[in-house]
Enzyme design. Structure first.
Site, mmCIF file in Angstrom:
data_model
loop_
_atom_site.group_PDB
_atom_site.id
_atom_site.type_symbol
_atom_site.label_atom_id
_atom_site.label_comp_id
_atom_site.label_asym_id
_atom_site.label_seq_id
_atom_site.Cartn_x
_atom_site.Cartn_y
_atom_site.Cartn_z
ATOM 1 N N HIS A 172 4.836 0.178 -0.358
ATOM 2 C CA HIS A 172 5.688 -0.772 0.366
ATOM 3 C C HIS A 172 4.797 -1.899 0.856
ATOM 4 C CE1 HIS A 172 3.984 2.001 3.293
ATOM 5 N NE2 HIS A 172 3.941 0.950 4.103
ATOM 6 N N CYS B 91 6.156 6.339 4.000
ATOM 7 C CA CYS B 91 4.950 5.612 3.588
ATOM 8 C C CYS B 91 4.280 6.264 2.383
ATOM 9 C CB CYS B 91 3.956 5.512 4.736
ATOM 10 S SG CYS B 91 4.592 4.538 6.101
ATOM 11 N N GLU C 246 -0.559 -4.620 11.328
ATOM 12 C CA GLU C 246 0.243 -4.160 10.194
ATOM 13 C C GLU C 246 1.712 -4.538 10.407
ATOM 14 O OE1 GLU C 246 -0.360 -0.289 7.592
ATOM 15 O OE2 GLU C 246 0.539 0.139 9.535
ATOM 16 N N HIS D 159 3.571 -5.215 3.493
ATOM 17 C CA HIS D 159 3.464 -5.735 4.864
ATOM 18 C C HIS D 159 2.982 -7.179 4.796
ATOM 19 C CE1 HIS D 159 3.734 -1.866 6.967
ATOM 20 N NE2 HIS D 159 2.948 -1.365 6.019
ATOM 21 N N HIS E 278 0.840 -1.186 0.000
ATOM 22 C CA HIS E 278 0.000 0.000 0.000
ATOM 23 C C HIS E 278 0.883 1.247 0.000
ATOM 24 C CE1 HIS E 278 -0.290 0.649 4.709
ATOM 25 N NE2 HIS E 278 0.939 0.455 4.308
ATOM 26 N N ASP F 140 -4.583 -10.615 -0.994
ATOM 27 C CA ASP F 140 -3.273 -11.272 -0.872
ATOM 28 C C ASP F 140 -2.466 -11.104 -2.158
ATOM 29 O OD1 ASP F 140 -1.299 -12.778 0.435
ATOM 30 O OD2 ASP F 140 -2.032 -14.644 -0.461
ATOM 31 N N HIS F 141 -1.246 -10.593 -2.019
ATOM 32 C CA HIS F 141 -0.360 -10.310 -3.149
ATOM 33 C C HIS F 141 -0.966 -9.287 -4.121
ATOM 34 C CE1 HIS F 141 1.680 -13.733 -1.425
ATOM 35 N NE2 HIS F 141 2.749 -13.394 -2.112
HETATM 36 NI NI NI Z 1 2.558 0.551 5.557
#
Ligand code: NI
Length: 135
Positions: free
Chosen positions: A39, A33, A124, A41, A14, A79-80
């Protein structure tokens, strides 16, 4: 009342960026961010359903059923994937953990077949998580 939790994990990227602010304001607000590509998580999602125990099964909700609902409604879609661009129900929100958590709640709330959705928690990082209970 008994509270039943299912935990799922997913990997997603995100970017925190508010289009109504300038680039400088975004960097001041979100620091790295706000970097252009985003980036990733490894998120942990915990969904809690509460209810009474059914006499016959001894369950509040069959966790196999809860797992499948969370997989179908949330995990397969996130996911992904890039949460800013690739998830229909996250369009037009800034994908902070807070906003993602509320969006997950809204997706799940009417899909729980027995008992009631009590809380959605989204981790997160190891140290940061948010929780929403629909209030
Ligand atoms: Ni983040």
């Amino acid at each position: 009342m008994v509270y039943v939790t299912r935990r799922e994990v997913f990997s997603a990227s995100h970017r925190l960026y508010n289009d109504t602010l300038t680039a400088e304001e975004n960097i001041s607000l979100y620091d790295k961010c706000a970097n252009s590509y985003g980036h990733g998580h490894n998120f942990i999602l915990e969904v809690v359903v509460c209810g009474e125990i059914e006499q016959k099964s001894g369950y509040v909700i069959d966790l196999k059923i809860l797992k499948k609902i969370i997989q179908d409604i949330i995990i397969k879609k996130v996911d992904h994937h890039h949460l800013n661009y690739e998830v229909d129900f996250l369009k037009d929100i800034i994908p902070t953990a807070e906003n993602i958590c509320i969006a997950f709640w809204k997706e799940l709330y009417h899909k729980i077949p027995v008992g009631k959705l009590y809380s959605v928690k989204l981790f997160e990082t190891e140290n940061n998580y948010v929780e929403y209970r629909g209030e």
